[in-house]
Design an enzyme around this catalytic site. Structure first.
Site, PDB file in Angstrom:
ATOM      1  N   ASP A   1       0.887  -1.360  -0.147  1.00  0.00           N
ATOM      2  CA  ASP A   1      -0.012   0.057  -0.103  1.00  0.00           C
ATOM      3  C   ASP A   1       0.935   1.262   0.118  1.00  0.00           C
ATOM      4  OD1 ASP A   1      -2.364   1.322  -0.053  1.00  0.00           O
ATOM      5  OD2 ASP A   1      -2.949   0.960   1.950  1.00  0.00           O
TER       6      ASP A   1
ATOM      7  N   HIS B   1      -3.691  14.008   1.645  1.00  0.00           N
ATOM      8  CA  HIS B   1      -3.734  13.136   2.635  1.00  0.00           C
ATOM      9  C   HIS B   1      -2.395  13.109   3.725  1.00  0.00           C
ATOM     10  CE1 HIS B   1      -4.727   9.539   5.261  1.00  0.00           C
ATOM     11  NE2 HIS B   1      -3.484   8.989   5.063  1.00  0.00           N
TER      12      HIS B   1
ATOM     13  N   GLU C   1     -10.352   4.245   4.877  1.00  0.00           N
ATOM     14  CA  GLU C   1      -9.800   5.001   3.893  1.00  0.00           C
ATOM     15  C   GLU C   1      -9.962   4.711   2.534  1.00  0.00           C
ATOM     16  OE1 GLU C   1      -5.472   3.981   4.804  1.00  0.00           O
ATOM     17  OE2 GLU C   1      -5.416   5.782   6.235  1.00  0.00           O
TER      18      GLU C   1
ATOM     19  N   GLU D   1      -9.241   4.492  -1.296  1.00  0.00           N
ATOM     20  CA  GLU D   1      -8.127   4.213  -2.271  1.00  0.00           C
ATOM     21  C   GLU D   1      -8.510   3.755  -3.534  1.00  0.00           C
ATOM     22  OE1 GLU D   1      -4.749   2.259  -0.515  1.00  0.00           O
ATOM     23  OE2 GLU D   1      -5.104   3.040   1.689  1.00  0.00           O
TER      24      GLU D   1
ATOM     25  N   ASP E   1      -9.133   0.539   2.893  1.00  0.00           N
ATOM     26  CA  ASP E   1      -8.088   0.229   3.933  1.00  0.00           C
ATOM     27  C   ASP E   1      -8.554   0.590   5.397  1.00  0.00           C
ATOM     28  OD1 ASP E   1      -5.704  -0.573   4.983  1.00  0.00           O
ATOM     29  OD2 ASP E   1      -4.702   1.375   4.563  1.00  0.00           O
TER      30      ASP E   1
ATOM     31  N   ARG F   1      -7.547   3.374  14.338  1.00  0.00           N
ATOM     32  CA  ARG F   1      -6.756   4.544  14.401  1.00  0.00           C
ATOM     33  C   ARG F   1      -6.035   4.427  15.854  1.00  0.00           C
ATOM     34  NH1 ARG F   1      -5.639   5.890   9.472  1.00  0.00           N
ATOM     35  NH2 ARG F   1      -7.304   6.599   8.242  1.00  0.00           N
TER      36      ARG F   1
ATOM     37  N   GLN G   1      -3.540   1.676  15.766  1.00  0.00           N
ATOM     38  CA  GLN G   1      -2.524   2.114  14.958  1.00  0.00           C
ATOM     39  C   GLN G   1      -1.670   3.118  15.636  1.00  0.00           C
ATOM     40  OE1 GLN G   1      -3.901   4.074  11.284  1.00  0.00           O
ATOM     41  NE2 GLN G   1      -1.913   4.246  10.624  1.00  0.00           N
TER      42      GLN G   1
ATOM     43  N   LYS H   1      -4.250  -2.097  10.736  1.00  0.00           N
ATOM     44  CA  LYS H   1      -4.585  -2.195   9.435  1.00  0.00           C
ATOM     45  C   LYS H   1      -5.073  -3.646   8.934  1.00  0.00           C
ATOM     46  CE  LYS H   1      -3.297   1.803   7.926  1.00  0.00           C
ATOM     47  NZ  LYS H   1      -4.041   2.935   6.987  1.00  0.00           N
TER      48      LYS H   1
ATOM     49  N   THR I   1      -9.220  -5.292   4.339  1.00  0.00           N
ATOM     50  CA  THR I   1      -9.140  -4.453   3.453  1.00  0.00           C
ATOM     51  C   THR I   1      -9.683  -4.909   2.224  1.00  0.00           C
ATOM     52  OG1 THR I   1      -6.590  -4.045   3.952  1.00  0.00           O
ATOM     53  CG2 THR I   1      -7.289  -3.398   1.642  1.00  0.00           C
TER      54      THR I   1
ATOM     55  N   THR J   1      -4.553   6.523   0.795  1.00  0.00           N
ATOM     56  CA  THR J   1      -5.838   7.420   0.944  1.00  0.00           C
ATOM     57  C   THR J   1      -5.689   8.545  -0.192  1.00  0.00           C
ATOM     58  OG1 THR J   1      -6.023   6.807   3.091  1.00  0.00           O
ATOM     59  CG2 THR J   1      -7.224   8.482   2.486  1.00  0.00           C
TER      60      THR J   1
ATOM     61  N   GLU K   1      -9.567  12.225   8.749  1.00  0.00           N
ATOM     62  CA  GLU K   1      -9.317  13.795   8.380  1.00  0.00           C
ATOM     63  C   GLU K   1     -10.863  14.523   8.684  1.00  0.00           C
ATOM     64  OE1 GLU K   1      -6.771  13.500   4.632  1.00  0.00           O
ATOM     65  OE2 GLU K   1      -7.676  11.463   4.865  1.00  0.00           O
TER      66      GLU K   1
END
Lengths: 436, 436
Positions: B130, B137, B204, B206, B238, B242, B245, B258, B262, B365, B379
């Site tokens: 990825d 982003h 996310e 993508e 994805d 958070r 993470q 993560k 996915t 992202t 975001e």
């Protein structure tokens, strides 16, 4: 899981080389792998002395019990590992019966001379992840980069941390590794990156282990069951292009610096073979938090570690030309793993990540606390600033073209026959000129 | 590679739903996927209107040319993608011929109603990596975590950076995602980590793309050839925990945050279908260094970007219970990718890393520059501090249990028939209580 008659030091094999007292593969080891005999196709086998027992042929002749007898007919050990530890233990008993000398001379047509065979990756390695449980490595690398007052990140004492590796670049011992090219930056020495062949080519001495039946997507493996998911072990060299890695690390971590190849030894030392060589988990760091409940299991704390002595040697082109043997770079030990194999499995799956049969998991670099047991050149040479002197007068800060790095592993315990891991070796080829 | 008769806007299909003016899968799209009809096994197919063309059956009836005719007999697209772009273009011409209305009514026994079929991952995804090429982003996330004077890391303008993802957790659109548990830490709000269900569950948005024939271990793909390795595209979510993470990131990057899944859309929009919708690479950032030679190709700079409008919607349990339709969260665009697909392939392989047929690569992202085009809750809600208000009065800082997030993608250009990507959707299930 227990020590049983397959660990009896008095037992011998009808395969003479298994009893010579120096082989890494006596009757008490019985590691699994994938090989092809001359002019033959790939199949499952067992290392015994300097021979390989042909498991597919043994199955064809009705010498193995189901379900293992069916699972060993493929070209990888995935299907066998998927059956889990009880089946692997039953298979070990079958193999022991075939190879033990109790019944008199055995059937030599089941054997192939290992020296004539080709060896392959033991599983398809659909997934490869690499932990960071070598605590002395974690501390020393932090100090080398950030200075002596570096402290481990807060997460280190709470849980084993890891990153995903690249399955397609895992290769078997003996595969040549091409020196990579890329954008390089040697920390503050280079204010700007430059493109070219890696100048800080390094090895990392690790253990690898393989996943058994695995877990369903979304369903963590409880710590009490996690040890049973570890079906076998190997040696692992996480080749690292340090200058490429240094430039790419922020903020996502290592990627291309680790993608030129990861070598593993071909023979899977089964968890059953390792039973006599288990030891307590490593002591906790001073002022550590309690182990989180999802990572704590009494029996794992008592016996979740492993007693494996580890070594790395180097053989340079000049040494080989002069007929000189490889030189030892370091010796270290699996007891420097801060977290156990079971804790790595529990951590890896706690968010629901599925572990698949045959998946490969690395421990991360297993350095020890002293100068003699640093398991990478990054540490051994302090990023090349304190080059390592070889007996023939050559010096090494990092790996040069033509150097071959080889790892060994050995388990010993009073009253038991020592077992070995075989070799994890690889040679660095010069960078491709058209790529640079 | 070129725009040819298969992009002709005047052409129609004998499959009526392909001509309705609103379908994402008109005759000019022809995306590839893996499906099973009711009571049938998995096979290769092509989306056409609200139907699926059975490629295996088409091959059985002699309607496809070799070598594609043999490669579509499997249960994944790997073997077909391994043949590379020229063969895929030839297959596109065969499929177009089968489905175009020129020859009068077609053979409906080659079709299955899509609504009755199950869809699967298009390839086996032996590797998943990825990237981080969504520059808005990258900047915004850095600012949210580090403050407004955050600057991109030095490497960002030199090369596309990336990390390895977890192949075993890639799943097809429609797969439920279990809210993960783990050690969480919400940045400085939490001085210590705590164990429990993720409180900052995020998506996310993508793009994903698939590798064609790939490259041999140790041999980089030159930038001039890299574009041909990109055989098709999909939408990719994805999913990101958070708080998990944030605690694990130092120093190795994201791992468990993560690994709960996915999701990708099931239909591979081929590079050939995308030919009319290519655009120049994104403009360079101010004061950027020159593009390194190994990443620079004139034709890639001119046409290596993609004109894909991207959207994300949310459907909460309360909305569904009230019969209310999904609500749009954002719209963004593939033009915000700072590096091209070809540059990602060249970067990925420069150190000799082998890319295998069917490997999945994500862009990272793809946020845009304004409030309306932020492609994650991290975001959109400024880490939950500025919750997003939904029309029914609900608010969201992050994803709650029962929420379904769905992505769409669409290509439009004057004079061409618009094509769509289908849907990439997933619903978050409550955490397992026994795991927490």
């Amino acid at each position: 899981m227990a020590i049983d008659h397959t660990h009896d030091a008095a037992k011998r094999s009808w395969v003479a080389s298994a009893n010579d007292g120096i082989t890494e593969f006596p009757l008490q080891n019985l590691p699994l792998g994938i090989f092809s005999p001359p002019r033959g196709d790939r199949r499952c086998g067992v290392a015994i002395g300097n021979q390989i027992l042909d498991l597919r042929e043994a199955a064809n002749r009705g010498l193995l019990n189901p379900p293992a007898a069916d699972a060993v007919r493929g070209e990888a050990l995935d299907a066998l590992f998927a059956l889990g530890r009880p089946v692997l233990r039953s298979l070990r008993h079958d193999i022991f019966r075939i190879l033990a000398a109790d019944g008199g001379p055995g059937d030599e047509t089941l054997l192939h001379a290992m020296a004539d065979c080709s060896l392959y990756l033991p599983t398809t390695v659909r997934n490869f992840s690499d932990f960071f449980v070598g605590v002395h490595h974690a501390i020393r690398c932090g100090q080398i980069i950030n200075g002596d007052d570096y402290e481990l990140s807060q997460n280190y004492a709470y849980m084993p941390i890891a990153y995903n590796g690249r399955p397609s670049t895992v290769c078997v011992s003996g595969t040549d590794i091409r020196r990579p090219v890329g954008l390089r930056k040697r920390l503050s020495e280079d204010p700007l990156p430059s493109f070219g062949p890696c100048q800080w080519m390094d090895f990392e001495l690790e253990l690898g282990f393989f996943v058994g039946s695995g877990n369903a997507f979304g369903e963590p493996v409880p710590i009490a069951d996690a040890g049973d998911q570890v079906v076998g072990f190997c040696l692992l060299n996480d080749w690292s292009a340090r200058d490429i890695q240094m430039f790419e690390m922020a903020p996502l971590g290592a990627f291309n610096g680790k993608s030129s190849g990861t070598s593993i030894s071909p023979w899977v030392i089964t968890a059953d073979a390792m039973e006599p060589f288990r030891r307590p988990a490593m002591e906790r760091l001073p002022n550590s938090p309690e182990i989180p409940a999802y990572l704590h299991d009494e029996s794992d704390q008592r016996m979740g570690g492993a007693d494996i002595a580890l070594t790395a040697t180097i053989s340079t082109a000049k040494m080989r030309a002069a007929g000189e043997p490889p030189v030892r770079l370091l010796q270290t030990h699996a007891r420097y793993c801060y977290w156990t194999f079971a804790q790595m499995v529990a951590q890896h799956s706690i968010t629901g990540c599925s572990l698949l049969p045959g998946d490969l998991i690395g421990t991360g670099t297993i350095s020890g606390p002293t100068r003699a047991d640093l398991a990478s050149f990054f540490e051994l040479s302090f990023i090349g600033k304190q080059p390592f002197e070889l007996p023939n007068g050559e010096t090494r800060g990092f790996i040069e073209d033509g150097d071959e790095i080889a790892f060994g592993g050995r388990c010993e315990r009073e009253g038991f026959v020592p077992i070995g891991f075989g070799t994890c070796a690889g040679r660095i080829l010069p960078a491709l000129s058209h790529a640079a």
